[in-house]
Design a protein around this motif. Sequence first.
Motif, PDB file in Angstrom:
ATOM      1  N   ASP A 184       0.617  -1.147  -0.058  1.00  0.00           N
ATOM      2  CA  ASP A 184      -0.015  -0.067  -0.130  1.00  0.00           C
ATOM      3  C   ASP A 184       0.766   1.203   0.039  1.00  0.00           C
ATOM      4  O   ASP A 184       0.614   2.307  -0.873  1.00  0.00           O
ATOM      5  CB  ASP A 184      -1.031  -0.087   1.165  1.00  0.00           C
ATOM      6  CG  ASP A 184      -1.934   1.083   1.181  1.00  0.00           C
ATOM      7  OD1 ASP A 184      -2.975   0.824   0.238  1.00  0.00           O
ATOM      8  OD2 ASP A 184      -1.937   2.008   1.966  1.00  0.00           O
ATOM      9  N   ARG A 187       1.866   6.287  -7.276  1.00  0.00           N
ATOM     10  CA  ARG A 187       0.639   7.356  -7.416  1.00  0.00           C
ATOM     11  C   ARG A 187       1.280   8.581  -7.439  1.00  0.00           C
ATOM     12  O   ARG A 187       0.963   9.490  -8.259  1.00  0.00           O
ATOM     13  CB  ARG A 187      -0.428   7.036  -6.632  1.00  0.00           C
ATOM     14  CG  ARG A 187      -1.407   7.970  -6.975  1.00  0.00           C
ATOM     15  CD  ARG A 187      -2.732   7.660  -6.301  1.00  0.00           C
ATOM     16  NE  ARG A 187      -4.064   8.523  -6.499  1.00  0.00           N
ATOM     17  CZ  ARG A 187      -4.174   9.738  -6.246  1.00  0.00           C
ATOM     18  NH1 ARG A 187      -3.484  10.030  -5.147  1.00  0.00           N
ATOM     19  NH2 ARG A 187      -5.189  10.331  -6.564  1.00  0.00           N
ATOM     20  N   SER A 223      -2.004   7.962 -11.341  1.00  0.00           N
ATOM     21  CA  SER A 223      -3.030   6.830 -10.746  1.00  0.00           C
ATOM     22  C   SER A 223      -2.694   5.833 -11.790  1.00  0.00           C
ATOM     23  O   SER A 223      -2.936   4.587 -11.378  1.00  0.00           O
ATOM     24  CB  SER A 223      -4.212   7.401 -10.722  1.00  0.00           C
ATOM     25  OG  SER A 223      -4.581   8.410  -9.725  1.00  0.00           O
ATOM     26  N   LYS A 245      -1.936   1.657 -10.816  1.00  0.00           N
ATOM     27  CA  LYS A 245      -2.834   0.477 -11.309  1.00  0.00           C
ATOM     28  C   LYS A 245      -2.178  -0.389 -11.754  1.00  0.00           C
ATOM     29  O   LYS A 245      -2.349  -1.782 -11.630  1.00  0.00           O
ATOM     30  CB  LYS A 245      -4.221   1.126 -12.001  1.00  0.00           C
ATOM     31  CG  LYS A 245      -5.002   1.988 -10.958  1.00  0.00           C
ATOM     32  CD  LYS A 245      -5.987   2.426 -11.913  1.00  0.00           C
ATOM     33  CE  LYS A 245      -7.197   3.468 -11.079  1.00  0.00           C
ATOM     34  NZ  LYS A 245      -8.426   3.721 -11.874  1.00  0.00           N
ATOM     35  N   ARG A 305      -7.834   1.677  -2.269  1.00  0.00           N
ATOM     36  CA  ARG A 305      -8.495   1.943  -3.729  1.00  0.00           C
ATOM     37  C   ARG A 305      -7.636   3.123  -4.165  1.00  0.00           C
ATOM     38  O   ARG A 305      -7.345   4.103  -3.640  1.00  0.00           O
ATOM     39  CB  ARG A 305      -9.898   2.119  -3.705  1.00  0.00           C
ATOM     40  CG  ARG A 305     -10.456   2.342  -5.099  1.00  0.00           C
ATOM     41  CD  ARG A 305     -11.821   2.454  -4.978  1.00  0.00           C
ATOM     42  NE  ARG A 305     -12.731   2.963  -6.408  1.00  0.00           N
ATOM     43  CZ  ARG A 305     -12.548   4.070  -6.864  1.00  0.00           C
ATOM     44  NH1 ARG A 305     -12.266   4.938  -6.270  1.00  0.00           N
ATOM     45  NH2 ARG A 305     -13.432   4.121  -7.919  1.00  0.00           N
ATOM     46  N   ILE A 306      -7.136   2.737  -5.587  1.00  0.00           N
ATOM     47  CA  ILE A 306      -6.358   3.943  -6.261  1.00  0.00           C
ATOM     48  C   ILE A 306      -7.446   4.715  -6.986  1.00  0.00           C
ATOM     49  O   ILE A 306      -7.997   4.154  -7.941  1.00  0.00           O
ATOM     50  CB  ILE A 306      -5.411   3.225  -7.276  1.00  0.00           C
ATOM     51  CG1 ILE A 306      -4.459   2.541  -6.227  1.00  0.00           C
ATOM     52  CG2 ILE A 306      -4.563   4.303  -7.896  1.00  0.00           C
ATOM     53  CD1 ILE A 306      -3.444   1.553  -7.313  1.00  0.00           C
ATOM     54  N   SER A 307      -7.692   5.801  -6.374  1.00  0.00           N
ATOM     55  CA  SER A 307      -8.778   6.882  -7.092  1.00  0.00           C
ATOM     56  C   SER A 307      -7.886   7.584  -8.498  1.00  0.00           C
ATOM     57  O   SER A 307      -6.634   7.908  -8.189  1.00  0.00           O
ATOM     58  CB  SER A 307      -9.262   7.667  -6.158  1.00  0.00           C
ATOM     59  OG  SER A 307      -8.349   8.647  -5.575  1.00  0.00           O
ATOM     60  N   ALA A 308      -8.835   7.946  -9.307  1.00  0.00           N
ATOM     61  CA  ALA A 308      -8.292   8.778 -10.282  1.00  0.00           C
ATOM     62  C   ALA A 308      -9.170   9.987 -10.728  1.00  0.00           C
ATOM     63  O   ALA A 308     -10.395   9.936 -10.361  1.00  0.00           O
ATOM     64  CB  ALA A 308      -8.062   8.018 -11.504  1.00  0.00           C
ATOM     65  N   LYS A 309      -8.742  11.197 -11.167  1.00  0.00           N
ATOM     66  CA  LYS A 309      -9.333  12.252 -11.677  1.00  0.00           C
ATOM     67  C   LYS A 309     -10.456  11.722 -12.635  1.00  0.00           C
ATOM     68  O   LYS A 309      -9.915  10.961 -13.641  1.00  0.00           O
ATOM     69  CB  LYS A 309      -8.695  13.454 -12.166  1.00  0.00           C
ATOM     70  CG  LYS A 309      -7.808  13.935 -11.175  1.00  0.00           C
ATOM     71  CD  LYS A 309      -7.059  15.118 -11.669  1.00  0.00           C
ATOM     72  CE  LYS A 309      -6.182  15.734 -10.276  1.00  0.00           C
ATOM     73  NZ  LYS A 309      -5.405  16.949 -10.951  1.00  0.00           N
ATOM     74  N   PRO A 310     -11.694  12.136 -12.816  1.00  0.00           N
ATOM     75  CA  PRO A 310     -12.627  11.702 -13.668  1.00  0.00           C
ATOM     76  C   PRO A 310     -12.123  12.399 -14.967  1.00  0.00           C
ATOM     77  O   PRO A 310     -11.799  13.382 -15.114  1.00  0.00           O
ATOM     78  CB  PRO A 310     -13.996  12.168 -13.246  1.00  0.00           C
ATOM     79  CG  PRO A 310     -13.677  13.269 -12.191  1.00  0.00           C
ATOM     80  CD  PRO A 310     -12.319  12.862 -11.592  1.00  0.00           C
TER      81      PRO A 310
END
Length: 327
Positions: A45, A52, A57, A61, A90-95
Amino acid sequence: MWFDQARESDFSPGTLHLYRDCLDRQILPAMADLRIRELTTGLVDRHLAVVRRKHGSAMAKTTKSVLSNMCRLACRHDALAHNPCRDVARISAKPRKRPTALTVEEVRRLTLWLSQDPRSVARDLPDLVSFLLATGLRIGEALAVRWSDIDLEAGTVDIHGTVLRLRQGGLIIKPSTKSAAGQRILELPSWAIAMLRQRQLAANPSTDADTFVAFPAPVAGGLRDPNNTLQMMRESFRTAGFDGSPATVPQDCGHPDRWCRTVGSSRRRPARAPEDVTAGRRLHGAQEAGHRGGCSPGEALRGPRAELAKLPSSRRVGTRPAAHRQS
């Protein structure tokens, strides 16, 4: 050990190249000295958080996917009791911004400007951009089209590959598209047929049309690099005045939906979209009235390239047979 097995799997060359690059740059430098039993969820993690922060991101991933596959192999050999990658954050990304289409007037300005710009002409961009507008292809797909894939008499083009650059091996044509649905036969509008006919006469392709691409590298010949081509397109588009506003090209000109929403081509289109955004809707009406009735090839050649915006775009006329797709 894991990568040796991955090479024998059904991963595409591009995916293998991405995984090898991730292994060499993101995983081995940081974890090569660790023992398998030292690989914990917390350690993974923290490493993914660093990746990241430094590389974004998408790379995080990919790193997680490679690590998870490696740990899965270790679990199968009883070297690990469980996969530590399953419980990481969870690996978040900009929309992603939704691609917006060029208006008809923007298409006219862009195509006319490209045809009159010496640098764009020297880089063989006018015909390539016209072909993208006619078909809605990805750049790599367009650069993989051989003369043997084009039937000028029937007015169709067979799409079944894409150009990739590998670290070892250079540029290749991967004999499949990004997805199975991408392997299709498109019917071309009359102005695109006329353009390709002129190109074919000027190129004088060899008798072995299977190895002669329709859009080769402008200087050295042979396969053209999609990334370099995208960069050239962005430079020309910015110079033409399309400099990153929501209704212009440079931010996402390589995205297939960008071209499809502009010309109403055969790829997927949004169910509902504002008329001023989806210019292809207006062009698509010409398709329904008569696909090649927009103008004759002679008219397309005599008029300025801006007239392309008034003409109907391609449509799907079939899919490639399963046996053909696997060959």
